[in-house]
Scaffold this motif. Structure first.
Motif, mmCIF file in Angstrom:
data_model
loop_
_atom_site.group_PDB
_atom_site.id
_atom_site.type_symbol
_atom_site.label_atom_id
_atom_site.label_comp_id
_atom_site.label_asym_id
_atom_site.label_seq_id
_atom_site.Cartn_x
_atom_site.Cartn_y
_atom_site.Cartn_z
ATOM 1 N N ALA A 611 0.788 -1.127 0.474
ATOM 2 C CA ALA A 611 0.403 -0.116 0.361
ATOM 3 C C ALA A 611 0.766 1.489 0.443
ATOM 4 C CB ALA A 611 -0.945 0.050 1.200
ATOM 5 N N VAL A 612 0.062 2.219 -0.308
ATOM 6 C CA VAL A 612 0.923 3.484 -0.813
ATOM 7 C C VAL A 612 -0.194 4.846 0.277
ATOM 8 C CG1 VAL A 612 2.354 5.240 -2.106
ATOM 9 C CG2 VAL A 612 2.580 2.904 -2.660
ATOM 10 N N GLY A 613 0.312 5.108 0.871
ATOM 11 C CA GLY A 613 -0.568 6.148 1.742
ATOM 12 C C GLY A 613 -2.120 5.220 2.357
ATOM 13 N N ASN A 614 -3.167 6.000 1.451
ATOM 14 C CA ASN A 614 -4.328 5.364 1.497
ATOM 15 C C ASN A 614 -5.018 4.236 0.998
ATOM 16 O OD1 ASN A 614 -6.406 5.514 3.375
ATOM 17 N ND2 ASN A 614 -7.054 6.483 2.042
ATOM 18 N N GLN A 615 -3.378 4.004 -0.109
ATOM 19 C CA GLN A 615 -3.978 3.138 -1.556
ATOM 20 C C GLN A 615 -3.105 2.374 -1.628
ATOM 21 O OE1 GLN A 615 -4.901 4.879 -5.423
ATOM 22 N NE2 GLN A 615 -5.195 6.991 -4.173
ATOM 23 N N PHE A 616 -3.429 1.521 -2.863
ATOM 24 C CA PHE A 616 -2.535 -0.280 -2.869
ATOM 25 C C PHE A 616 -2.213 0.056 -3.886
ATOM 26 C CE2 PHE A 616 -3.678 -2.263 0.910
ATOM 27 C CZ PHE A 616 -3.425 -3.803 1.072
ATOM 28 N N ALA A 617 -1.585 -0.744 -4.195
ATOM 29 C CA ALA A 617 -0.839 -0.017 -5.482
ATOM 30 C C ALA A 617 -0.880 -1.464 -6.647
ATOM 31 C CB ALA A 617 1.398 -0.570 -4.933
ATOM 32 N N ASN A 618 -0.737 -1.127 -7.738
ATOM 33 C CA ASN A 618 -1.190 -1.328 -8.822
ATOM 34 C C ASN A 618 -2.781 -2.223 -8.202
ATOM 35 O OD1 ASN A 618 1.141 -1.320 -10.105
ATOM 36 N ND2 ASN A 618 2.574 -3.185 -9.286
ATOM 37 N N ALA A 619 -3.303 -0.959 -7.863
ATOM 38 C CA ALA A 619 -5.143 -1.058 -7.816
ATOM 39 C C ALA A 619 -5.299 0.311 -9.018
ATOM 40 C CB ALA A 619 -5.232 -1.715 -6.386
ATOM 41 N N PRO A 620 -5.695 -0.540 -10.265
ATOM 42 C CA PRO A 620 -6.886 0.941 -10.913
ATOM 43 C C PRO A 620 -8.379 0.776 -10.778
ATOM 44 C CG PRO A 620 -6.525 -1.507 -12.400
ATOM 45 C CD PRO A 620 -5.727 -1.552 -11.340
ATOM 46 N N ARG A 621 -8.620 2.804 -10.603
ATOM 47 C CA ARG A 621 -10.250 2.906 -10.577
ATOM 48 C C ARG A 621 -10.865 1.869 -11.252
ATOM 49 N NH1 ARG A 621 -11.827 6.376 -6.829
ATOM 50 N NH2 ARG A 621 -9.644 5.943 -5.912
ATOM 51 N N HIS A 622 -10.578 1.961 -12.502
ATOM 52 C CA HIS A 622 -11.405 1.827 -13.647
ATOM 53 C C HIS A 622 -10.022 0.502 -14.788
ATOM 54 C CE1 HIS A 622 -14.274 4.514 -12.653
ATOM 55 N NE2 HIS A 622 -12.865 5.689 -12.289
ATOM 56 N N LYS A 623 -10.634 -0.490 -14.982
ATOM 57 C CA LYS A 623 -10.258 -1.207 -16.221
ATOM 58 C C LYS A 623 -11.512 -2.395 -17.053
ATOM 59 C CE LYS A 623 -8.015 -5.599 -16.481
ATOM 60 N NZ LYS A 623 -9.233 -6.497 -17.200
ATOM 61 N N ARG A 649 -2.772 4.510 -11.518
ATOM 62 C CA ARG A 649 -2.839 3.727 -10.316
ATOM 63 C C ARG A 649 -1.456 4.062 -9.851
ATOM 64 N NH1 ARG A 649 -1.427 -1.265 -13.900
ATOM 65 N NH2 ARG A 649 -0.912 0.383 -15.240
ATOM 66 N N LEU A 650 -1.047 3.310 -8.647
ATOM 67 C CA LEU A 650 0.597 4.533 -8.003
ATOM 68 C C LEU A 650 1.351 2.767 -8.264
ATOM 69 C CD1 LEU A 650 -0.891 5.964 -4.845
ATOM 70 C CD2 LEU A 650 0.233 6.918 -7.446
ATOM 71 N N SER A 651 3.297 2.805 -7.882
ATOM 72 C CA SER A 651 4.128 1.762 -7.803
ATOM 73 C C SER A 651 4.076 1.505 -6.282
ATOM 74 C CB SER A 651 5.043 1.941 -8.203
ATOM 75 O OG SER A 651 5.645 3.230 -7.784
ATOM 76 N N THR A 656 3.682 7.555 -9.928
ATOM 77 C CA THR A 656 2.426 7.476 -10.949
ATOM 78 C C THR A 656 2.391 6.723 -11.883
ATOM 79 O OG1 THR A 656 1.309 9.416 -10.588
ATOM 80 C CG2 THR A 656 0.814 8.551 -12.548
ATOM 81 N N VAL A 657 1.639 5.467 -12.132
ATOM 82 C CA VAL A 657 1.589 4.530 -12.764
ATOM 83 C C VAL A 657 0.735 5.447 -13.947
ATOM 84 C CG1 VAL A 657 0.990 2.450 -14.027
ATOM 85 C CG2 VAL A 657 2.241 2.846 -11.870
ATOM 86 N N ARG A 658 0.656 5.434 -15.116
ATOM 87 C CA ARG A 658 -0.188 6.247 -15.978
ATOM 88 C C ARG A 658 -1.103 6.032 -17.105
ATOM 89 N NH1 ARG A 658 1.569 11.474 -17.478
ATOM 90 N NH2 ARG A 658 0.649 11.703 -20.019
#
Length: 715
Positions: A611-623, A649-651, A656-658
């Protein structure tokens, strides 16, 4: 002349010379081997039947079941879609699965959570052991059960599981051969044969071989993959079959273990995506074998029984240069270290399952009971050379200056980490038909596990830790069918994951209870218009608890930080899957997943793993993914187009993972004696990151535009 050009030239010559094949039999595209003799399942390039990519039965619940009767989201990807998409390995099919995206190597992000486990024919024992990607040559279909799968599969991530179902011998005689060519010097050959051995078809066989070589776009890389696969099936009694299978894998990947390419914090690559930290002499070499036996039988008309045993033995040798981030005084240089690692792993699993249909008080009960057992030994022999390893330029990398690194590393002792894991589980589930339209599902599972880790250097053990515990998990669901082709459902299911043995140290405050997962899911499944339209919707909420964190309120004991199970993560979202025949010659697959995974509990100032901060790594909101295929009978050809979109996403390092969108296209042409596939991946040559990793090792770049050609023969 490249293999790709040779195949294209050969194909053009064959198309222009139909007289050469006037006496050759017309060939079919591969039909599902488990039902190849059924005319309704015959699949032709011209005039393909309805429901091309769809499956009406699955074994993801350990017994054959209609997906409409399972109160969780399920997807099944069959070999027809593998063939039409030119899929080679598991990473080629993730775009077809809502809620699943690439993380690293064979790992995926599954409903927001990282998941590295794979099952084969319902059992543990992945011969690719983590840094090599599962190949699809000997796989008939891929079954995906979303959400906690603990009732049937035991400990694991609550996001879901992926089960690879192997090809098995068929009673129908068939021979298939495929010649492959493409860009980046891709060249390959595979062949499969199956059929009866005796006149009565009591004993059947399957033999297969696969070879493919390519020089990918990353500098210095060259890959060679070999698979030998064989099996015998024996009809032991009416409704009974014993199947014996053996598979040997040999993957040699030069200039691997392949990491990513460094990026800035906004996700822009700092060099060309061909950049590689590995030297030409680096490599990853995996050799593994898998052997399994499975017996299935029917006892009367209402009872089935199966038992299976699976053993695998793998050894992965890695000698590679690991990137360690930018040099502090020169933003063009990447620091490196050299790693020499040997990973022997072997495991033995056993499972048994029984299903009985009983009428009690006027209601039909489908009662399932089963047990599974798994032992694994995994050893990591590692030595790391940090001093004197030459840094590598991003803009102008010069290779060959680190030729002495393997010899210098060989003077170091190995650090050995020996991990032993044992899993034992039993389960019971009852599916009750309260009415023909209303089903009630309830199940319970008991698991016992034992883990131990020993670490040492040379012959001296520096640390030992072990832990054993047990847990009980539950699953319940309600299914209502307002009509035979619509199924609505609601379910609650649990999962658990043992804490790592190293975390159970008494000095750290251990032992600790396992990490738990609870999911609430509701949805609708449909098979409308006689099955020509399958549209499914699932909404879910997963809460994962007992994640260990350092407790800042407690002082270290003997130099070891005190841990506390204070971590909690909540994942919620929805998924839509569509599979339909728009016309008798036009099929469309589409999927969309929305996910929001956030930390909902943690120790102050800390972050949970992955996790990074409050979010999880490599977890896209939309796919979003889609694939559409239109066949033109007049010219014996089919045209296909597909694509994938993954949002920002976030690494692991918070970079940022664009977002990206990529597209593919293909043409499948039927000849009188064969079939040819021409496909282009990443049609517009998009530069993108398939996933993020860390600031030190970069993002994993997606593959640039590539061309693939296959010439397929089947008799």
């Amino acid at each position: 002349m490249s293999a790709f050009r040779f195949i294209l030239l050969s194909t053009a010559t064959l198309i222009a010379s139909p007289a050469l094949a006037q006496d050759a039999p017309a060939l079919e595209s591969p039909a599902p081997e488990d039902d190849a003799s059924d005319p309704a399942n015959t699949i032709l390039v011209t005039g393909r039947v309805q429901r091309l990519y769809r499956t009406t039965q699955t074994t993801v619940g350990k017994s054959v079941e209609d997906p409409m009767n399972i109160p969780q989201a399920i997807q099944v990807i069959n070999s027809d879609l593998f063939a039409d998409q030119g899929a080679r390995d598991a990473t080629d099919i993730y775009r077809n699965i809502s809620g699943v995206s690439f993380f690293s190597y064979a790992g995926v992000t599954f409903r927001g959570f990282r998941q590295d486990q794979s099952f084969y024919d319902g059992q543990r024992g992945n011969p690719f052991i983590g840094f090599s990607v599962p190949q699809l040559f000997n796989i008939e279909r891929v079954e995906v059960l979303k959400g906690p799968a603990g009732l049937f599969f035991g400990p694991g991530s609550p996001g879901g599981i992926i089960n690879y179902v192997s090809k098995t011998p068929s009673e129908k005689r068939a021979l298939r051969m495929v010649l492959t060519g493409g860009t980046y010097a891709r060249a390959g050959l595979s062949a499969e044969a199956t059929g009866p051995i005796d006149a009565n078809g009591i004993v059947t066989y399957r033999l297969g071989g696969f070879y493919e070589a390519t020089d990918p776009y990353r500098r210095n890389t060259s890959n060679k993959s070999r698979i030998a696969d064989g099996g015998i099936a024996i009809r032991t009694n009416e409704g009974g079959k014993l199947t014996l299978q053996a598979t040997i894998y040999d993957n040699y990947l030069r200039a691997n273990r392949l990491r990513g390419v460094l990026t800035d914090d906004d996700g822009h690559f700092l060099s060309d995506i061909s950049w590689n930290a590995n030297e030409r002499t680096d490599f990853l070499h995996l050799k593994s074998q898998a052997y399994q036996a499975r017996y299935q039988t029917s006892i009367g008309k209402r009872v089935t029984f199966d038992a299976g045993v699976r053993y695998f033995n793998a050894r992965e040798v890695q000698k590679y240069h690991e990137p360690r981030g930018l040099a502090p005084n020169n933003p063009d240089l990447v620091r490196r270290e050299f790693r020499d690692q040997i990973r022997p792993v072997h495991g033995l699993s056993f499972s048994t399952n029984t299903t009985a249909r009983l009428d009690i008080l006027g209601m039909e009960h489908k009662i399932q009971a089963g047990a599974d057992w798994y032992n694994e030994k995994s050893v990591l022999n590692s030595r790391i050379l940090r001093a004197g390893v030459t840094s590598l330029s991003l803009s102008n990398p010069v290779y060959g200056t680190s030729a002495s690194d393997p010899a210098r590393a060989a003077l170091l002792p190995y650090t050995v980490t020996d991990t032993r894991s044992k899993r034992r589980g039993i389960y019971l589930q009852d599916q009750i038909a309260l009415t023909p339209a209303l089903l009630l599902v309830g199940g319970v599972r008991y698991d016992h596990f034992e883990d131990s880790v020993t670490t040492g250097t040379g012959q001296t053990a520096s640390s030992r830790s072990s832990y054993s515990d047990s847990d009980i998990t539950f699953r319940s669901g309600l299914i209502f069918k307002p009509r035979h082709d619509i199924s609505t459902y609601f379910s609650w299911s649990q999962s658990f994951e043992p804490q790592t043995a190293a975390s159970q140290d008494a000095n750290a405050g251990g032992p600790f209870a396992p990490v738990t997962g609870n999911q609430i899911e509701g949805g609708v499944k449909s098979q409308l218009f006689n099955g020509r339209l399958q549209a499914n919707l699932a909404l879910y909420r997963i809460v994962r608890r007992n994640i260990l964190q350092v407790d800042p309120s407690l002082a270290p004991v003997n130099g070891i930080d005190q841990l506390a199970p204070v971590g909690e993560v909540t994942s919620k979202g929805f998924e839509i899957d569509l599979s339909t025949d728009l016309t008798p010659n036009w099929v469309l697959l589409a999927n969309y997943g929305y996910n929001d995974t956030r930390i909902t509990g943690t120790a102050p100032g800390q972050s949970i793993t992955n996790a990074v901060g409050n979010q999880f790594a490599n977890a896209p909101r939309h796919k979003l993914g889609f694939w559409t295929r239109h066949q033109v009978p007049a010219i014996d050809a089919a045209f296909a187009f597909g694509g994938e979109y993954v949002s920002r996403r976030l690494s692991l390092s918070g970079q940022t993972v664009r977002p990206y969108a990529i597209f593919d296209a293909s043409i499948t042409k039927r000849l009188k004696f064969a079939e040819v596939l021409l496909k282009v991946n990443n049609l517009f040559d998009k530069v993108y990151a398939a996933s993020g990793f860390s600031a030190q090792s970069g993002h994993f770049p997606g593959q640039p535009r590539t061309f693939l050609a296959e010439l397929r023969f089947r008799i």
